[in-house]
Design a protein around this motif. Sequence first.
Motif, PDB file in Angstrom:
ATOM      1  N   PRO A 408       0.820  -1.209   0.000  1.00 11.78           N
ATOM      2  CA  PRO A 408       0.000   0.000   0.000  1.00 11.78           C
ATOM      3  C   PRO A 408       0.858   1.266   0.000  1.00 11.78           C
ATOM      4  CG  PRO A 408      -0.915  -1.591   1.515  1.00 11.78           C
ATOM      5  CD  PRO A 408       0.402  -2.153   1.054  1.00 11.78           C
ATOM      6  N   GLY A 409       0.472   2.188  -0.880  1.00 13.27           N
ATOM      7  CA  GLY A 409       1.158   3.470  -0.944  1.00 13.27           C
ATOM      8  C   GLY A 409       2.285   3.536  -1.943  1.00 13.27           C
ATOM      9  N   ILE A 410       2.671   2.401  -2.508  1.00 11.28           N
ATOM     10  CA  ILE A 410       3.782   2.389  -3.458  1.00 11.28           C
ATOM     11  C   ILE A 410       3.224   2.239  -4.877  1.00 11.28           C
ATOM     12  CG2 ILE A 410       5.890   1.217  -4.191  1.00 11.28           C
ATOM     13  CD1 ILE A 410       6.302   0.318  -1.328  1.00 11.28           C
ATOM     14  N   GLY A 411       3.286   3.323  -5.663  1.00 10.20           N
ATOM     15  CA  GLY A 411       2.824   3.292  -7.035  1.00 10.20           C
ATOM     16  C   GLY A 411       1.311   3.160  -7.152  1.00 10.20           C
ATOM     17  N   HIS A 412       0.869   2.858  -8.354  1.00  7.88           N
ATOM     18  CA  HIS A 412      -0.554   2.699  -8.652  1.00  7.88           C
ATOM     19  C   HIS A 412      -0.707   1.423  -9.482  1.00  7.88           C
ATOM     20  CE1 HIS A 412      -4.622   4.543  -9.069  1.00  7.88           C
ATOM     21  NE2 HIS A 412      -4.680   3.706 -10.088  1.00  7.88           N
ATOM     22  N   PRO A 413      -0.612   0.253  -8.832  1.00  3.72           N
ATOM     23  CA  PRO A 413      -0.569  -1.002  -9.584  1.00  3.72           C
ATOM     24  C   PRO A 413      -1.915  -1.370 -10.189  1.00  3.72           C
ATOM     25  CG  PRO A 413      -0.700  -1.438  -7.239  1.00  3.72           C
ATOM     26  CD  PRO A 413      -0.523   0.048  -7.382  1.00  3.72           C
ATOM     27  N   HIS A 414      -1.879  -2.321 -11.082  1.00  9.77           N
ATOM     28  CA  HIS A 414      -3.093  -2.964 -11.582  1.00  9.77           C
ATOM     29  C   HIS A 414      -3.756  -3.659 -10.381  1.00  9.77           C
ATOM     30  CE1 HIS A 414      -5.708  -5.625 -13.847  1.00  9.77           C
ATOM     31  NE2 HIS A 414      -5.248  -5.188 -15.013  1.00  9.77           N
ATOM     32  N   PRO A 415      -5.089  -3.584 -10.254  1.00 13.05           N
ATOM     33  CA  PRO A 415      -5.747  -4.209  -9.093  1.00 13.05           C
ATOM     34  C   PRO A 415      -5.567  -5.711  -9.003  1.00 13.05           C
ATOM     35  CG  PRO A 415      -7.364  -3.414 -10.706  1.00 13.05           C
ATOM     36  CD  PRO A 415      -6.037  -2.838 -11.091  1.00 13.05           C
ATOM     37  N   ARG A 416      -5.119  -6.340 -10.067  1.00 18.64           N
ATOM     38  CA  ARG A 416      -4.885  -7.787 -10.024  1.00 18.64           C
ATOM     39  C   ARG A 416      -3.831  -8.153  -8.980  1.00 18.64           C
ATOM     40  NH1 ARG A 416      -2.116  -7.709 -16.028  1.00 18.64           N
ATOM     41  NH2 ARG A 416      -0.072  -6.935 -15.418  1.00 18.64           N
ATOM     42  N   ALA A 417      -2.965  -7.211  -8.644  1.00 13.54           N
ATOM     43  CA  ALA A 417      -1.936  -7.483  -7.639  1.00 13.54           C
ATOM     44  C   ALA A 417      -2.539  -7.790  -6.276  1.00 13.54           C
ATOM     45  CB  ALA A 417      -0.986  -6.282  -7.527  1.00 13.54           C
ATOM     46  N   TYR A 418      -3.748  -7.336  -6.037  1.00 15.61           N
ATOM     47  CA  TYR A 418      -4.431  -7.538  -4.757  1.00 15.61           C
ATOM     48  C   TYR A 418      -5.683  -8.411  -4.852  1.00 15.61           C
ATOM     49  CZ  TYR A 418      -1.736  -3.658  -2.694  1.00 15.61           C
ATOM     50  OH  TYR A 418      -0.735  -2.843  -2.214  1.00 15.61           O
ATOM     51  N   GLY A 419      -6.283  -8.541  -6.043  1.00 13.99           N
ATOM     52  CA  GLY A 419      -7.631  -9.088  -6.070  1.00 13.99           C
ATOM     53  C   GLY A 419      -7.938 -10.231  -7.001  1.00 13.99           C
ATOM     54  N   THR A 420      -6.952 -10.787  -7.705  1.00 13.11           N
ATOM     55  CA  THR A 420      -7.241 -11.752  -8.767  1.00 13.11           C
ATOM     56  C   THR A 420      -8.107 -12.923  -8.313  1.00 13.11           C
ATOM     57  OG1 THR A 420      -5.288 -11.219 -10.085  1.00 13.11           O
ATOM     58  CG2 THR A 420      -6.180 -13.440 -10.319  1.00 13.11           C
ATOM     59  N   PHE A 421      -7.668 -13.654  -7.323  1.00 15.94           N
ATOM     60  CA  PHE A 421      -8.340 -14.901  -6.951  1.00 15.94           C
ATOM     61  C   PHE A 421      -9.692 -14.649  -6.272  1.00 15.94           C
ATOM     62  CE2 PHE A 421      -3.999 -15.875  -7.779  1.00 15.94           C
ATOM     63  CZ  PHE A 421      -4.035 -17.116  -8.398  1.00 15.94           C
ATOM     64  N   PRO A 422      -9.788 -13.707  -5.332  1.00 20.45           N
ATOM     65  CA  PRO A 422     -11.108 -13.383  -4.786  1.00 20.45           C
ATOM     66  C   PRO A 422     -12.076 -12.843  -5.836  1.00 20.45           C
ATOM     67  CG  PRO A 422      -9.387 -12.608  -3.316  1.00 20.45           C
ATOM     68  CD  PRO A 422      -8.711 -13.026  -4.586  1.00 20.45           C
ATOM     69  N   ARG A 423     -11.553 -12.165  -6.862  1.00 19.61           N
ATOM     70  CA  ARG A 423     -12.436 -11.651  -7.920  1.00 19.61           C
ATOM     71  C   ARG A 423     -13.065 -12.798  -8.707  1.00 19.61           C
ATOM     72  NH1 ARG A 423     -13.812  -7.180 -10.656  1.00 19.61           N
ATOM     73  NH2 ARG A 423     -14.090  -7.268 -12.912  1.00 19.61           N
ATOM     74  N   VAL A 424     -12.281 -13.815  -9.017  1.00 21.51           N
ATOM     75  CA  VAL A 424     -12.846 -14.975  -9.709  1.00 21.51           C
ATOM     76  C   VAL A 424     -13.958 -15.592  -8.863  1.00 21.51           C
ATOM     77  CG1 VAL A 424     -12.386 -17.317 -10.541  1.00 21.51           C
ATOM     78  CG2 VAL A 424     -10.753 -15.480 -11.023  1.00 21.51           C
ATOM     79  N   LEU A 425     -13.687 -15.782  -7.578  1.00 22.00           N
ATOM     80  CA  LEU A 425     -14.643 -16.461  -6.704  1.00 22.00           C
ATOM     81  C   LEU A 425     -15.886 -15.627  -6.436  1.00 22.00           C
ATOM     82  CD1 LEU A 425     -12.030 -17.792  -4.114  1.00 22.00           C
ATOM     83  CD2 LEU A 425     -13.202 -19.143  -5.870  1.00 22.00           C
ATOM     84  N   GLY A 426     -15.689 -14.318  -6.231  1.00 21.93           N
ATOM     85  CA  GLY A 426     -16.813 -13.474  -5.857  1.00 21.93           C
ATOM     86  C   GLY A 426     -17.590 -12.934  -7.042  1.00 21.93           C
ATOM     87  N   TYR A 427     -16.871 -12.385  -8.009  1.00 16.94           N
ATOM     88  CA  TYR A 427     -17.535 -11.727  -9.132  1.00 16.94           C
ATOM     89  C   TYR A 427     -17.965 -12.718 -10.205  1.00 16.94           C
ATOM     90  CZ  TYR A 427     -18.323  -8.462 -12.997  1.00 16.94           C
ATOM     91  OH  TYR A 427     -18.876  -7.760 -14.042  1.00 16.94           O
ATOM     92  N   TYR A 428     -17.042 -13.575 -10.627  1.00 16.02           N
ATOM     93  CA  TYR A 428     -17.353 -14.450 -11.757  1.00 16.02           C
ATOM     94  C   TYR A 428     -18.119 -15.709 -11.349  1.00 16.02           C
ATOM     95  CZ  TYR A 428     -14.784 -11.499 -14.928  1.00 16.02           C
ATOM     96  OH  TYR A 428     -14.389 -10.434 -15.698  1.00 16.02           O
ATOM     97  N   VAL A 429     -17.887 -16.214 -10.134  1.00 17.16           N
ATOM     98  CA  VAL A 429     -18.612 -17.412  -9.690  1.00 17.16           C
ATOM     99  C   VAL A 429     -19.921 -17.032  -9.002  1.00 17.16           C
ATOM    100  CG1 VAL A 429     -18.549 -19.403  -8.146  1.00 17.16           C
ATOM    101  CG2 VAL A 429     -16.536 -18.826  -9.505  1.00 17.16           C
ATOM    102  N   ARG A 430     -19.831 -16.248  -7.926  1.00 16.87           N
ATOM    103  CA  ARG A 430     -21.045 -15.967  -7.146  1.00 16.87           C
ATOM    104  C   ARG A 430     -21.994 -15.001  -7.862  1.00 16.87           C
ATOM    105  NH1 ARG A 430     -18.850 -13.959  -2.816  1.00 16.87           N
ATOM    106  NH2 ARG A 430     -19.251 -11.766  -3.288  1.00 16.87           N
ATOM    107  N   GLU A 431     -21.462 -13.919  -8.415  1.00 24.51           N
ATOM    108  CA  GLU A 431     -22.331 -12.899  -8.985  1.00 24.51           C
ATOM    109  C   GLU A 431     -22.707 -13.186 -10.440  1.00 24.51           C
ATOM    110  OE1 GLU A 431     -20.730  -8.994  -8.310  1.00 24.51           O
ATOM    111  OE2 GLU A 431     -20.397  -9.357  -6.176  1.00 24.51           O
ATOM    112  N   LYS A 432     -21.744 -13.504 -11.294  1.00 25.93           N
ATOM    113  CA  LYS A 432     -22.042 -13.699 -12.714  1.00 25.93           C
ATOM    114  C   LYS A 432     -22.381 -15.144 -13.054  1.00 25.93           C
ATOM    115  CE  LYS A 432     -20.831 -10.921 -15.732  1.00 25.93           C
ATOM    116  NZ  LYS A 432     -20.210 -10.205 -16.881  1.00 25.93           N
ATOM    117  N   LYS A 433     -21.986 -16.071 -12.158  1.00 27.15           N
ATOM    118  CA  LYS A 433     -22.331 -17.485 -12.326  1.00 27.15           C
ATOM    119  C   LYS A 433     -21.866 -18.062 -13.672  1.00 27.15           C
ATOM    120  CE  LYS A 433     -26.360 -17.486  -9.247  1.00 27.15           C
ATOM    121  NZ  LYS A 433     -25.795 -16.438  -8.391  1.00 27.15           N
ATOM    122  N   ILE A 434     -20.672 -17.682 -14.096  1.00 26.47           N
ATOM    123  CA  ILE A 434     -20.198 -18.225 -15.370  1.00 26.47           C
ATOM    124  C   ILE A 434     -19.619 -19.638 -15.202  1.00 26.47           C
ATOM    125  CG2 ILE A 434     -19.685 -15.874 -16.162  1.00 26.47           C
ATOM    126  CD1 ILE A 434     -16.706 -16.832 -16.149  1.00 26.47           C
TER     127      ILE A 434
END
Length: 522
Positions: A408-434
């Motif tokens: 935190p606080g170093i640069g402005h990274p792509h959010p994948r550095a913090y969120g890739t795996f939870p995003r698959v589980l939460g957004y693509y599995v639970r919410e979008k149900k793909i």
Amino acid sequence: MKINRILTLILFLATFACQSPKFDLVIKNGTVYSGDGSEGQVLDVGITGDRITFLGKLGSFESDEIIDATGLAVAPGFIDMHTHLEPILEMPLAESLVRQGVTLSLGGPDGNSPLPLDSYLDTLEQMEIGPNLAYLVGHNSIRRAYLGNIDRDPTEEELAAMKGEVDKAMDAGAFGISTGLKYLPGTFAKLDEVIALSKVAAAKGGIYTSHLREEGLGLIDAVQEAIQISRDAQIPVVLTHHKAIGVKMWGASKKTLALVDSAHQLGLDIMMDQYPYTASHTGISVLIPSWALEGGKFEERVNNPALKDSIKSGIVFAILNDRGGNDLRRIQFSTVQWDRSLEGQTLYDWIVREGDEPTVEKGAEYVIQAQLNGGMGTIYHAMDEEDVERIMKHPMTMIGSDGRLSKPGIGHPHPRAYGTFPRVLGYYVREKKIMDLSTAIHKMTGLSAKRLGLTDRGVIQEGAFADITIFNPETVIDQATFINPHQYPQGIEHVIINGNFAVKEGEFQQKGYGRVIRKNKP
């Protein structure tokens, strides 16, 4: 006397059978996903030392610690198939990875890796590291060591030496070879060179992962090239961070996935990894023609009016047809060492700030200026959601963040550095149900472990290493955004690495229990 001995033996066995099993940690009542794609089952998991020693339903038992995982998913620790671990010596606990549930990370992607690999891994083995770490050897790193960033073929002697570097890295425990054929100096490598080096890795059981030569207009040819490498070098291939870049290529994943399926029908071993976002991240130089950067003479070339016109034309073409996405607002700056105020801003914002007209031609001039200033990390919003979902659902797709270790606080990274795996589980599995949860977990664990040839990680089974991620399937989600990327995810309750808590009750433990994993070595 004989009857007495028999009675004594029976008494001893009965006493032993009545003893409760003893564990260091027991996970009770969680929905356990084995990592092979099968549905979850409510089971108990017993851990002793660094191994899973029981899987089933426990009656009486003794344990130093118990987790009640009722309502939680108990999965193998996630395996990140594409991680930029370059800052690992400064960030050895890799908190941005571990908080996502990652327990094993594969470094050395896109053709870049430490050299010599053996001594680098020796150094890591002396450190307290967060996740388990494995490495590929990078073709670009090897080529640069012998040829620099020059556009020429290696001599026979140089090629022999480069093959020797691959061989040494494989002996040191590399899991294979990676290429970055879009980047210098890999972009100058002919197909025969790549095949020759890949054969060395293949001979020792390695894999080949590739940032393809093109992911925009030349994507189809680039996939075909990777398939040819698999065939001619007889090596398993991973099309890494597979995507279709640029508005004109949206929908091209239909063709690339068909090529993968056709290759499988021919007996070739082709897989992919992917991050769950519609934006990529690399340097600003990816918009600049490779010839203009060759040999480190970019400044000299842009000072030549005739060459500058050609360079500018190439950048304009890339903005319109490739990563630029035909919109200056799609080009967002991440890390800008020479002007931190630009981090998070877009190329459009920068031009307007300076009082200029935000045209594509003017954008090309600013790209040239950025490169002359030392370059910058850049996020390119140039992918289509339908391609992302189509690739993700393919049975040969694994998950890899392509994220760089971040704090935190170093640069402005792509959010994948913090969120890739939870995003698959939460957004693509639970919410979008793909896809369902067990399939998603398989893509993060067992499928990746199989690609790496690991039989005792990426799975929950007795005898396997106790790398386990426990999360709440109802709340797990990424929080990092393109505007505010430095945010850890929600819903990752516990992360266990080699039998120890790296994350406990949602809190990072500030301790490292990872190990360096070398291929074909205990």
